[in-house]
Design an enzyme around this catalytic site. Structure first.
Site, mmCIF file in Angstrom:
data_model
loop_
_atom_site.group_PDB
_atom_site.id
_atom_site.type_symbol
_atom_site.label_atom_id
_atom_site.label_comp_id
_atom_site.label_asym_id
_atom_site.label_seq_id
_atom_site.Cartn_x
_atom_site.Cartn_y
_atom_site.Cartn_z
ATOM 1 N N SER A 98 0.853 -1.201 0.000
ATOM 2 C CA SER A 98 0.000 0.000 0.000
ATOM 3 C C SER A 98 0.882 1.242 0.000
ATOM 4 C CB SER A 98 -0.870 0.026 1.264
ATOM 5 O OG SER A 98 -1.538 1.268 1.376
ATOM 6 N N TYR B 40 -1.584 -0.044 10.424
ATOM 7 C CA TYR B 40 -1.800 -0.557 9.057
ATOM 8 C C TYR B 40 -0.583 -0.240 8.195
ATOM 9 C CZ TYR B 40 -3.847 -0.949 4.364
ATOM 10 O OH TYR B 40 -4.084 -1.273 3.051
HETATM 11 N N1 LIG Z 1 -8.756 -0.142 -1.292
HETATM 12 C C1 LIG Z 1 -7.661 0.553 -1.173
HETATM 13 O O1 LIG Z 1 -7.660 1.793 -1.336
HETATM 14 C C2 LIG Z 1 -6.344 -0.135 -0.868
HETATM 15 C C3 LIG Z 1 -5.166 0.638 -0.941
HETATM 16 C C4 LIG Z 1 -3.947 0.036 -0.671
HETATM 17 C C5 LIG Z 1 -3.889 -1.312 -0.362
HETATM 18 N N2 LIG Z 1 -5.044 -2.034 -0.292
HETATM 19 C C6 LIG Z 1 -4.899 -3.463 0.035
HETATM 20 O O2 LIG Z 1 -5.514 -4.218 -0.983
HETATM 21 C C7 LIG Z 1 -5.939 -5.488 -0.453
HETATM 22 C C8 LIG Z 1 -7.375 -5.718 -0.832
HETATM 23 O O3 LIG Z 1 -8.163 -4.713 -0.213
HETATM 24 P P1 LIG Z 1 -9.589 -4.225 -0.765
HETATM 25 O O4 LIG Z 1 -9.575 -2.759 -0.744
HETATM 26 O O5 LIG Z 1 -9.943 -4.967 -1.985
HETATM 27 O O6 LIG Z 1 -10.487 -4.667 0.503
HETATM 28 P P2 LIG Z 1 -11.767 -5.599 0.666
HETATM 29 O O7 LIG Z 1 -12.161 -5.442 2.092
HETATM 30 O O8 LIG Z 1 -12.744 -5.332 -0.397
HETATM 31 O O9 LIG Z 1 -11.160 -7.071 0.454
HETATM 32 C C9 LIG Z 1 -10.337 -7.679 1.417
HETATM 33 C C10 LIG Z 1 -10.366 -9.180 1.194
HETATM 34 O O10 LIG Z 1 -9.523 -9.795 2.194
HETATM 35 C C11 LIG Z 1 -10.254 -10.862 2.783
HETATM 36 N N3 LIG Z 1 -9.797 -11.135 4.144
HETATM 37 C C12 LIG Z 1 -9.906 -10.363 5.254
HETATM 38 N N4 LIG Z 1 -9.402 -11.020 6.319
HETATM 39 C C13 LIG Z 1 -8.959 -12.216 5.864
HETATM 40 C C14 LIG Z 1 -8.339 -13.330 6.476
HETATM 41 N N5 LIG Z 1 -8.079 -13.374 7.803
HETATM 42 N N6 LIG Z 1 -8.006 -14.405 5.706
HETATM 43 C C15 LIG Z 1 -8.279 -14.405 4.378
HETATM 44 N N7 LIG Z 1 -8.875 -13.373 3.741
HETATM 45 C C16 LIG Z 1 -9.216 -12.307 4.491
HETATM 46 C C17 LIG Z 1 -11.705 -10.435 2.741
HETATM 47 O O11 LIG Z 1 -12.554 -11.554 2.893
HETATM 48 C C18 LIG Z 1 -11.760 -9.787 1.352
HETATM 49 O O12 LIG Z 1 -11.966 -10.790 0.375
HETATM 50 C C19 LIG Z 1 -5.670 -5.413 1.047
HETATM 51 O O13 LIG Z 1 -4.442 -6.064 1.340
HETATM 52 C C20 LIG Z 1 -5.564 -3.929 1.303
HETATM 53 O O14 LIG Z 1 -4.794 -3.652 2.450
HETATM 54 C C21 LIG Z 1 -6.260 -1.493 -0.544
#
Ligand SMILES: NC(=O)c1ccc[n+]([C@@H]2O[C@H](COP(=O)([O-])OP(=O)(O)OC[C@H]3O[C@@H](n4cnc5c(N)ncnc54)[C@H](O)[C@@H]3O)[C@@H](O)[C@H]2O)c1
Length: 258
Positions: A142, A155
């Protein structure tokens, strides 16, 4: 479009947001996909939807912080499709808190999913990939690891830990044929981002419009922006990209400090 034809790809956190878009893109471009998360209903529905379209996709429940779940998840890919070409270690959780409010439980939860989850996924995937003499692991980090993201100290630390791991893995395991790369999203419109708006006194749409105006490309990212990047990083065309972390953030990291 990146060529993923017949590649066996596992996506963790594959049933929502970025992971869901990756699962869909990989499956629709000919990969054999195991999508995994703790969302059983959404996972089964996603796999059924893609199978109905003629794609190859199965769902496997796995909490990435639980080692036996992770072993079973990797075994599902190998048993079902015969090998494991790529893993997108994407599962993650967010907690919006200033350090003065962080509890030990908050810390352990974030670190268990974001860091231990990435460690266990890499541990069991690398064992398979080294035997094959080939494989790619893409970690979702991230921009929070690089900028002063307000109220997200733990985080940010968890994502910096994953980013730091990539270099060591490259040194240790790339001579055996395994590549390691990161994708570092900026502000991406997903359920996680929507949840993080809960503490603000403005409606989500207003907040999103304000955020979009601050990003140099004047829009927020989509899960598909990230999915297309990960597809390229997995593809053989990216075979000399190793140990790198690719930002997908519309120029956020280049903003001047005023
Ligand atoms: N959305 C953003 O702006 C953003 C920015 C930077 C990084 N990220 C990263 O991208 C990744 C995906 O995030 P997103 O925004 O799609 O979020 P989201 O909440 O839509 O998806 C997260 C996924 O992780 C799964 N998850 C959560 N806990 C878990 C566990 N213990 N075991 C297995 N799976 C688990 C959830 O079931 C879900 O499928 C994450 O690692 C997040 O930190 C997101």
């Amino acid at each position: 479009m990146s060529n993923l034809q017949d590649k066996v790809i596992l996506v963790t956190g594959g049933t929502s947001g970025i992971g869901e878009a990756c699962t869909e893109l990989f499956a629709r471009t000919g990969a054999k996909v195991v999508t995994s998360s703790i969302q059983s209903e959404a996972g089964k529905a996603l796999a059924a939807r893609l199978t109905k379209e003629g794609c190859q996709c199965v769902f496997q429940y796995a909490d990435v912080s639980n080692e036996s779940d992770v072993e079973a998840m990797i075994a599902t890919a190998v048993d079902r499709f015969g090998r494991l070409d790529a893993v997108h270690a994407n599962a993650g959780v967010l907690a919006s808190k200033r350090i003065t409010d962080v509890t030990v439980e908050d810390f352990h939860h974030l670190m268990n999913v974001n860091v231990l989850g990435a460690v266990l996924t890499a541990k069991h995937a690398v064992r398979v990939m080294e035997k094959q003499g080939a494989g790619v692991i893409v970690f979702t980090t991230s921009v929070a690891a690089d900028i002063g993201f307000p109220a997200h100290a733990v985080y940010a630390a968890s994502k910096a830990a994953v980013a730091a791991m990539i270099g060591s893995l490259t040194t240790d395991h790339s001579p055996q044929g395994v590549r390691f790369v990161g994708v570092s999203p900026g502000t991406i419109d997903t359920p996680m981002l929507a949840e993080s708006c809960a503490g603000f006194d403005k409606p989500k749409d207003e907040l999103y419009a304000e955020v979009a105006q601050k990003i140099p490309v004047r829009r927020m990212g989509t899960p598909e922006d990230v999915a297309r990047t990960v597809a390229f990083l997995i593809s053989d065309e990216a075979g000399f990209i190793n140990g790198a972390i690719v930002p997908v953030e519309g120029g956020t990291l280049r903003l001047p400090p005023w």
